[in-house]
Design a protein around this motif. Structure first.
Motif, PDB file in Angstrom:
ATOM      1  N   ILE A  19       0.902  -1.201   0.124  1.00 37.65           N
ATOM      2  CA  ILE A  19      -0.206  -0.130   0.155  1.00 37.65           C
ATOM      3  C   ILE A  19       0.832   1.255   0.109  1.00 37.65           C
ATOM      4  N   GLY A  20       0.628   1.919  -0.986  1.00 40.42           N
ATOM      5  CA  GLY A  20       1.537   3.321  -1.136  1.00 40.42           C
ATOM      6  C   GLY A  20       0.987   4.324  -0.205  1.00 40.42           C
ATOM      7  N   LEU A  21       1.728   4.815   0.850  1.00 42.49           N
ATOM      8  CA  LEU A  21       1.093   5.835   1.797  1.00 42.49           C
ATOM      9  C   LEU A  21       2.256   7.027   1.722  1.00 42.49           C
ATOM     10  N   ASP A  22       2.128   8.135   2.290  1.00 40.80           N
ATOM     11  CA  ASP A  22       2.953   9.108   2.391  1.00 40.80           C
ATOM     12  C   ASP A  22       3.327   9.143   3.576  1.00 40.80           C
ATOM     13  N   SER A  23       4.474   9.542   3.847  1.00 43.96           N
ATOM     14  CA  SER A  23       5.426   9.773   5.171  1.00 43.96           C
ATOM     15  C   SER A  23       4.600  11.010   5.664  1.00 43.96           C
ATOM     16  N   THR A  24       4.990  11.000   7.210  1.00 40.93           N
ATOM     17  CA  THR A  24       4.247  12.083   8.060  1.00 40.93           C
ATOM     18  C   THR A  24       5.453  13.035   8.430  1.00 40.93           C
ATOM     19  N   PRO A  25       5.200  14.252   8.894  1.00 39.05           N
ATOM     20  CA  PRO A  25       6.425  15.022   9.478  1.00 39.05           C
ATOM     21  C   PRO A  25       6.913  14.702  10.608  1.00 39.05           C
ATOM     22  N   GLU A  42      -4.970  -7.690  12.003  1.00 40.56           N
ATOM     23  CA  GLU A  42      -5.931  -8.014  11.124  1.00 40.56           C
ATOM     24  C   GLU A  42      -7.188  -7.010  11.477  1.00 40.56           C
ATOM     25  N   ILE A  43      -7.784  -6.568  10.749  1.00 40.46           N
ATOM     26  CA  ILE A  43      -9.022  -5.655  11.084  1.00 40.46           C
ATOM     27  C   ILE A  43      -9.974  -6.254   9.874  1.00 40.46           C
ATOM     28  N   GLY A  44     -11.072  -6.590  10.372  1.00 38.39           N
ATOM     29  CA  GLY A  44     -12.338  -7.051   9.508  1.00 38.39           C
ATOM     30  C   GLY A  44     -12.015  -8.269   8.675  1.00 38.39           C
ATOM     31  N   GLY A  45     -11.081  -9.159   9.148  1.00 40.29           N
ATOM     32  CA  GLY A  45     -10.614 -10.312   8.618  1.00 40.29           C
ATOM     33  C   GLY A  45      -9.670  -9.943   7.383  1.00 40.29           C
ATOM     34  N   TYR A  46      -9.361  -9.037   7.287  1.00 43.59           N
ATOM     35  CA  TYR A  46      -8.057  -8.491   6.524  1.00 43.59           C
ATOM     36  C   TYR A  46      -6.709  -8.493   7.119  1.00 43.59           C
ATOM     37  N   GLU A  47      -5.556  -9.105   6.498  1.00 46.70           N
ATOM     38  CA  GLU A  47      -4.342  -9.122   7.084  1.00 46.70           C
ATOM     39  C   GLU A  47      -3.625  -7.845   6.799  1.00 46.70           C
ATOM     40  N   ARG A  48      -2.623  -7.825   7.522  1.00 41.17           N
ATOM     41  CA  ARG A  48      -1.661  -6.571   7.429  1.00 41.17           C
ATOM     42  C   ARG A  48      -0.880  -6.753   5.989  1.00 41.17           C
ATOM     43  N   ALA A  49      -0.699  -5.551   5.294  1.00 40.34           N
ATOM     44  CA  ALA A  49      -0.090  -5.397   4.155  1.00 40.34           C
ATOM     45  C   ALA A  49       1.187  -4.667   4.512  1.00 40.34           C
ATOM     46  N   LYS A  50       2.225  -4.740   3.415  1.00 37.96           N
ATOM     47  CA  LYS A  50       3.236  -3.822   3.514  1.00 37.96           C
ATOM     48  C   LYS A  50       2.939  -2.425   3.157  1.00 37.96           C
ATOM     49  N   THR A  51       3.886  -1.349   3.621  1.00 39.32           N
ATOM     50  CA  THR A  51       3.579  -0.056   3.128  1.00 39.32           C
ATOM     51  C   THR A  51       4.842   0.514   2.623  1.00 39.32           C
ATOM     52  N   THR A  52       4.803   1.697   2.152  1.00 43.35           N
ATOM     53  CA  THR A  52       5.682   2.477   1.499  1.00 43.35           C
ATOM     54  C   THR A  52       6.421   3.476   2.234  1.00 43.35           C
ATOM     55  N   ALA A  53       5.927   3.748   3.468  1.00 44.83           N
ATOM     56  CA  ALA A  53       6.457   4.788   4.300  1.00 44.83           C
ATOM     57  C   ALA A  53       6.753   4.516   5.767  1.00 44.83           C
ATOM     58  N   SER A  55       6.638   4.403  10.012  1.00 49.13           N
ATOM     59  CA  SER A  55       5.887   4.667  10.841  1.00 49.13           C
ATOM     60  C   SER A  55       4.220   4.550  10.333  1.00 49.13           C
ATOM     61  N   THR A  56       4.041   3.833   9.400  1.00 51.21           N
ATOM     62  CA  THR A  56       2.658   3.412   8.753  1.00 51.21           C
ATOM     63  C   THR A  56       2.568   1.814   8.692  1.00 51.21           C
ATOM     64  N   THR A  57       1.280   1.441   8.923  1.00 50.72           N
ATOM     65  CA  THR A  57       0.867   0.161   8.354  1.00 50.72           C
ATOM     66  C   THR A  57      -0.566   0.112   7.795  1.00 50.72           C
ATOM     67  N   ALA A  58      -0.982  -0.951   6.854  1.00 47.46           N
ATOM     68  CA  ALA A  58      -2.071  -1.006   6.368  1.00 47.46           C
ATOM     69  C   ALA A  58      -2.344  -2.640   6.368  1.00 47.46           C
ATOM     70  N   TRP A  59      -3.787  -2.600   5.738  1.00 47.66           N
ATOM     71  CA  TRP A  59      -4.349  -3.817   5.621  1.00 47.66           C
ATOM     72  C   TRP A  59      -4.763  -4.050   4.334  1.00 47.66           C
ATOM     73  N   ARG A  96      -7.071  17.642   4.713  1.00 49.77           N
ATOM     74  CA  ARG A  96      -6.329  16.735   5.409  1.00 49.77           C
ATOM     75  C   ARG A  96      -6.598  15.169   5.028  1.00 49.77           C
ATOM     76  N   VAL A  97      -7.760  14.790   4.327  1.00 47.24           N
ATOM     77  CA  VAL A  97      -7.838  13.394   3.914  1.00 47.24           C
ATOM     78  C   VAL A  97      -6.773  13.169   3.142  1.00 47.24           C
ATOM     79  N   PRO A  98      -6.140  12.089   3.292  1.00 46.61           N
ATOM     80  CA  PRO A  98      -5.203  11.574   2.441  1.00 46.61           C
ATOM     81  C   PRO A  98      -5.669  10.952   1.127  1.00 46.61           C
ATOM     82  N   ALA A  99      -4.407  10.847   0.257  1.00 48.94           N
ATOM     83  CA  ALA A  99      -4.910  10.566  -1.252  1.00 48.94           C
ATOM     84  C   ALA A  99      -5.312   8.923  -1.226  1.00 48.94           C
ATOM     85  N   ASN A 100      -4.997   8.111  -0.322  1.00 50.26           N
ATOM     86  CA  ASN A 100      -5.342   6.781  -0.202  1.00 50.26           C
ATOM     87  C   ASN A 100      -6.657   6.720  -0.005  1.00 50.26           C
ATOM     88  N   SER A 101      -7.434   7.354   0.734  1.00 50.97           N
ATOM     89  CA  SER A 101      -8.811   7.392   0.729  1.00 50.97           C
ATOM     90  C   SER A 101      -9.628   7.794  -0.058  1.00 50.97           C
TER      91      SER A 101
END
Length: 165
Positions: A19-25, A42-53, A55-59, A96-101
């Motif tokens: 999952i492509g995420l932007d870094s934070t300050p 996991e959330i909602g039955g979805y496992e963790r995925a890799k991210t690109t930044a 201090s981030t994580t994704a599912w 403030r809503v990120p591009a991945n939403s």
């Protein structure tokens, strides 16, 4: 046999989305690493995925967690408290809503805790439950940081000098 096992593992790893995420300050804040380790696997039955930044994580559904944003100031955004953690609920058009939403997502910023966390939840992660059910899974991670401010109800907010008559 070893070669087959390694190839199988490599093949499985290739199926895990990144999952492509932007870094934070303030991504390098050590507290972010502690909170990240306390997020659900996991959330909602979805496992963790890799991210690109950092201090981030994704599912795998596209939901995400980013730590180290600038702390929001006093706000008129809708605030909800889940598991003792205050969250600002951002409207879809908020800058403030990120591009991945996108459609079918909710974006929340932690309020009154430093470093600030952003969580984007998809409708798939929420499933038949509620957004607050999923946010509650992050309470222990956010509880690692003591609150220095809290959301107030309108009736609890101090009156401005002009409002006092």
């Amino acid at each position: 046999m070893k070669r087959l096992s390694i190839l199988t593992l490599l093949g499985l790893a290739a199926c895990t989305p990144t999952i492509g995420l932007d870094s934070t300050p303030h991504a390098s804040d050590p507290v972010c690493a502690q909170m990240l380790m306390a997020t659900p696997g996991e959330i909602g039955g979805y496992e963790r995925a890799k991210t690109t930044a950092q201090s981030t994580t994704a599912w795998q559904d596209g939901s995400s967690f980013r730590c180290g944003l600038d702390q929001p100031g006093p706000s008129t955004d809708r605030c909800i408290t889940v598991g003792g953690i205050d969250w600002l609920s951002l409207d879809a058009g908020d800058e403030r809503v990120p591009a991945n939403s996108g459609d079918g997502t909710w974006t929340f910023l932690s309020y009154g805790r430093t470093p600030t966390v952003e969580i984007v939840l998809t409708t798939e992660a929420v499933g038949a439950g509620t957004v607050t059910d999923v946010l509650a899974q992050f309470s222990s991670a956010l509880a690692l940081v003591e609150a220095d401010r809290e959301c107030l109800a309108l009736v609890d907010a101090p009156l401005a000098l002009d409002d006092q008559g």
